[in-house]
Design an enzyme around this catalytic site. Structure first.
Site, PDB file in Angstrom:
ATOM      1  N   SER A 138       0.872  -1.179   0.000  1.00  0.00           N
ATOM      2  CA  SER A 138       0.000   0.000   0.000  1.00  0.00           C
ATOM      3  C   SER A 138       0.901   1.219   0.000  1.00  0.00           C
ATOM      4  O   SER A 138       2.087   1.130   0.359  1.00  0.00           O
ATOM      5  CB  SER A 138      -0.837  -0.009   1.289  1.00  0.00           C
ATOM      6  N   TYR A 151      -2.304  -1.353  10.420  1.00  0.00           N
ATOM      7  CA  TYR A 151      -2.216  -1.478   8.958  1.00  0.00           C
ATOM      8  C   TYR A 151      -0.881  -0.936   8.438  1.00  0.00           C
ATOM      9  O   TYR A 151      -0.201  -1.576   7.636  1.00  0.00           O
ATOM     10  CB  TYR A 151      -3.393  -0.710   8.341  1.00  0.00           C
TER      11      TYR A 151
HETATM   12  P1  NAD Z   1     -11.461  -6.210  -0.343  1.00  0.00           P
HETATM   13  O1  NAD Z   1     -12.070  -6.139   1.018  1.00  0.00           O
HETATM   14  O2  NAD Z   1     -12.278  -5.871  -1.548  1.00  0.00           O
HETATM   15  O3  NAD Z   1     -10.813  -7.634  -0.587  1.00  0.00           O
HETATM   16  C1  NAD Z   1     -10.062  -8.277   0.414  1.00  0.00           C
HETATM   17  C2  NAD Z   1     -10.019  -9.757   0.107  1.00  0.00           C
HETATM   18  O4  NAD Z   1      -9.263 -10.395   1.163  1.00  0.00           O
HETATM   19  C3  NAD Z   1     -11.401 -10.418   0.102  1.00  0.00           C
HETATM   20  O5  NAD Z   1     -11.486 -11.400  -0.911  1.00  0.00           O
HETATM   21  C4  NAD Z   1     -11.474 -11.080   1.466  1.00  0.00           C
HETATM   22  O6  NAD Z   1     -12.325 -12.216   1.529  1.00  0.00           O
HETATM   23  C5  NAD Z   1     -10.022 -11.478   1.645  1.00  0.00           C
HETATM   24  N1  NAD Z   1      -9.715 -11.743   3.042  1.00  0.00           N
HETATM   25  C6  NAD Z   1      -9.856 -10.910   4.110  1.00  0.00           C
HETATM   26  N2  NAD Z   1      -9.542 -11.567   5.231  1.00  0.00           N
HETATM   27  C7  NAD Z   1      -9.199 -12.833   4.876  1.00  0.00           C
HETATM   28  C8  NAD Z   1      -8.799 -13.985   5.588  1.00  0.00           C
HETATM   29  N3  NAD Z   1      -8.692 -13.999   6.933  1.00  0.00           N
HETATM   30  N4  NAD Z   1      -8.547 -15.110   4.893  1.00  0.00           N
HETATM   31  C9  NAD Z   1      -8.668 -15.142   3.535  1.00  0.00           C
HETATM   32  N5  NAD Z   1      -9.047 -14.082   2.819  1.00  0.00           N
HETATM   33  C10 NAD Z   1      -9.312 -12.939   3.487  1.00  0.00           C
HETATM   34  O7  NAD Z   1     -10.170  -5.254  -0.244  1.00  0.00           O
HETATM   35  P2  NAD Z   1      -9.181  -4.652  -1.347  1.00  0.00           P
HETATM   36  O8  NAD Z   1      -9.308  -3.179  -1.264  1.00  0.00           O
HETATM   37  O9  NAD Z   1      -9.338  -5.324  -2.646  1.00  0.00           O
HETATM   38  O10 NAD Z   1      -7.781  -5.013  -0.694  1.00  0.00           O
HETATM   39  C11 NAD Z   1      -6.898  -5.980  -1.215  1.00  0.00           C
HETATM   40  C12 NAD Z   1      -5.479  -5.656  -0.736  1.00  0.00           C
HETATM   41  O11 NAD Z   1      -5.089  -4.403  -1.276  1.00  0.00           O
HETATM   42  C13 NAD Z   1      -5.343  -5.549   0.775  1.00  0.00           C
HETATM   43  O12 NAD Z   1      -4.125  -6.135   1.197  1.00  0.00           O
HETATM   44  C14 NAD Z   1      -5.312  -4.056   1.004  1.00  0.00           C
HETATM   45  O13 NAD Z   1      -4.615  -3.709   2.184  1.00  0.00           O
HETATM   46  C15 NAD Z   1      -4.582  -3.591  -0.233  1.00  0.00           C
HETATM   47  N6  NAD Z   1      -4.788  -2.181  -0.575  1.00  0.00           N
HETATM   48  C16 NAD Z   1      -6.024  -1.701  -0.819  1.00  0.00           C
HETATM   49  C17 NAD Z   1      -6.174  -0.357  -1.152  1.00  0.00           C
HETATM   50  C18 NAD Z   1      -7.507   0.240  -1.442  1.00  0.00           C
HETATM   51  O14 NAD Z   1      -7.588   1.470  -1.524  1.00  0.00           O
HETATM   52  N7  NAD Z   1      -8.561  -0.524  -1.626  1.00  0.00           N
HETATM   53  C19 NAD Z   1      -5.051   0.474  -1.227  1.00  0.00           C
HETATM   54  C20 NAD Z   1      -3.806  -0.056  -0.982  1.00  0.00           C
HETATM   55  C21 NAD Z   1      -3.676  -1.384  -0.656  1.00  0.00           C
END
Ligand code: NAD
Length: 256
Positions: A138, A151
Site C-alpha cells: 500500500s 495497517y
Molecule cells: P477487499 O475487502 O475488496 O478484498 C479483500 C479480500 O481479502 C477479500 O477477498 C477477502 O475475503 C479477503 N480476506 C480478508 N480476510 C481474509 C482472511 N482472513 N482469509 C482469507 N481471505 C481474506 O479489499 P481490497 O481493497 O481489494 O484489498 C486488497 C489488498 O489491497 C489488501 O491487502 C489491502 O490492504 C490492499 N490495498 C487496498 C487499497 C484500497 O484502496 N482498496 C489500497 C492499498 C492497498
C-alpha cells in the site's frame, strides 16, 4: 500454462488482478477469499475466459489451511509459478482505543500470511528456477496516516519482507516486489470511508475529497486494471532484474 495463486481474489483488487491474468488465457488461476460465493466467482471467471481455475476458502489466520491450499493447487496444476499476496483487512481507530484483537488480526492476515505462503511455494519455485512473488502492500507501506497503526505497521513490514525475499530469491530467478496502491474503490475502502468519517468526525463526502484523495496529486481512485497490468508485467519471464522494489501506484502521493 503457468499457475498463479492470488489471495483475497474473490473481491476488489485481487479479483481485478485475476481478471487481467485471465484475459491473457495464459494462466491457471487459484482463487481464494472469504466471500461465501467465492466458488461461483472463480468458476465465472474460468468460464468467461476459458481458463482453468480452482477456489480455496483458506483463512489467512490459519497457517495449516494456507499450506493445504498450496498443496491442493500443486496437486491440481503441478506448480505455483506466481504468488500474489493480496488478502488484507483494515481497522481505523486512534491508538488509545485500538482493539487488541484487531491489531492481532491485521498482523496475521496482512503480514504473517505472506510469510507462510512464501515459505510454502518457495521450494517448488527454487527447483524450477522460476518464481514471481507479488505483494500488494500500500502507499501505507511507505508513509503513514493517523488512526491506522496496525495497517501501516503490517504494510511497512511487507515492504521489508519483500526486499529480503528478493535477495534470497535472486540466485533462483525468483523475484519479489511490492505494489503500493493509493486509494482503490473496493469494499475495503467503502468501509473505511464510513469508519474514517466517525474517527475524524466528518461527512463521508469530505473524507473522500479532503482526507483520502487529498494526499494524491491525481484526484482519482486507482483503477484495479492498472494494478493488474503491473502485476502481469512483474510476473513476466523478462522481468528477472526487476526485484526488491516497492512500486507506488498512488497518483503521486509519495512524490510529496
Ligand atoms: P477487499 O475487502 O475488496 O478484498 C479483500 C479480500 O481479502 C477479500 O477477498 C477477502 O475475503 C479477503 N480476506 C480478508 N480476510 C481474509 C482472511 N482472513 N482469509 C482469507 N481471505 C481474506 O479489499 P481490497 O481493497 O481489494 O484489498 C486488497 C489488498 O489491497 C489488501 O491487502 C489491502 O490492504 C490492499 N490495498 C487496498 C487499497 C484500497 O484502496 N482498496 C489500497 C492499498 C492497498
Amino acid at each position: 500454462m503457468k499457475t498463479i495463486l492470488i489471495t483475497g481474489s474473490t473481491s476488489g483488487i485481487g479479483l481485478g488482478i485475476a481478471r487481467e491474468f485471465a484475459k491473457t488465457k495464459q494462466y491457471n488461476i487459484v482463487f481464494n477469499g472469504l466471500e461465501p460465493n467465492g466458488p461461483e466467482i472463480a468458476e465465472g471467471v474460468g468460464k468467461e475466459f476459458g481458463i482453468q481455475v480452482m477456489f480455496s476458502p483458506a483463512n489467512m489466520m490459519k497457517p495449516e489451511e494456507l499450506k493445504k491450499m498450496v498443496d491442493d493447487a500443486i496437486v491440481k496444476f503441478g506448480a505455483i509459478d506466481i504468488l500474489v499476496n493480496n488478502a488484507g483487512i483494515q481497522h481505523v481507530s486512534p491508538i488509545e482505543d485500538f482493539p487488541e484483537d484487531k491489531w492481532n488480526a491485521i498482523i496475521a492476515i496482512n503480514l504473517t500470511s505472506v510469510f507462510h505462503l512464501t515459505k510454502a511455494v518457495w521450494k517448488g519455485m527454487k527447483e524450477r528456477k522460476f518464481g514471481r512473488i507479488i505483494n500488494i502492500a500500500s502507499a501505507h507501506g511507505l508513509v503513514a496516516s493517523e488512526f491506522k497503526s496496525a495497517y501501516v505497521a503490517a504494510k511497512h513490514g511487507i515492504v521489508g519482507f519483500t526486499k529480503t525475499i528478493a535477495l534470497e530469491g535472486a540466485p533462483f530467478n525468483i523475484t519479489a516486489n511490492a505494489i503500493c496502491p493509493g486509494y482503490v474503490k473496493t469494499p475495503l475502502v467503502e468501509k473505511q470511508i464510513a469508519d474514517q468519517a466517525k474517527a475524524h468526525q466528518m461527512s463521508e463526502a469530505d473524507i473522500v475529497n479532503k482526507v483520502m484523495l487529498y494526499k494524491q496529486a491525481v484526484k482519482e481512485f486507482v483503477p484495479v486494471e492498472v494494478l493488474g497490468q503491473l502485476a502481469l508485467f512483474l510476473a513476466s519471464e523478462g522481468a528477472t532484474t526487476l526485484t526488491g522494489t516497492a512500486l507506488p501506484v498512488d497518483g503521486g502521493w509519495n512524490a510529496q
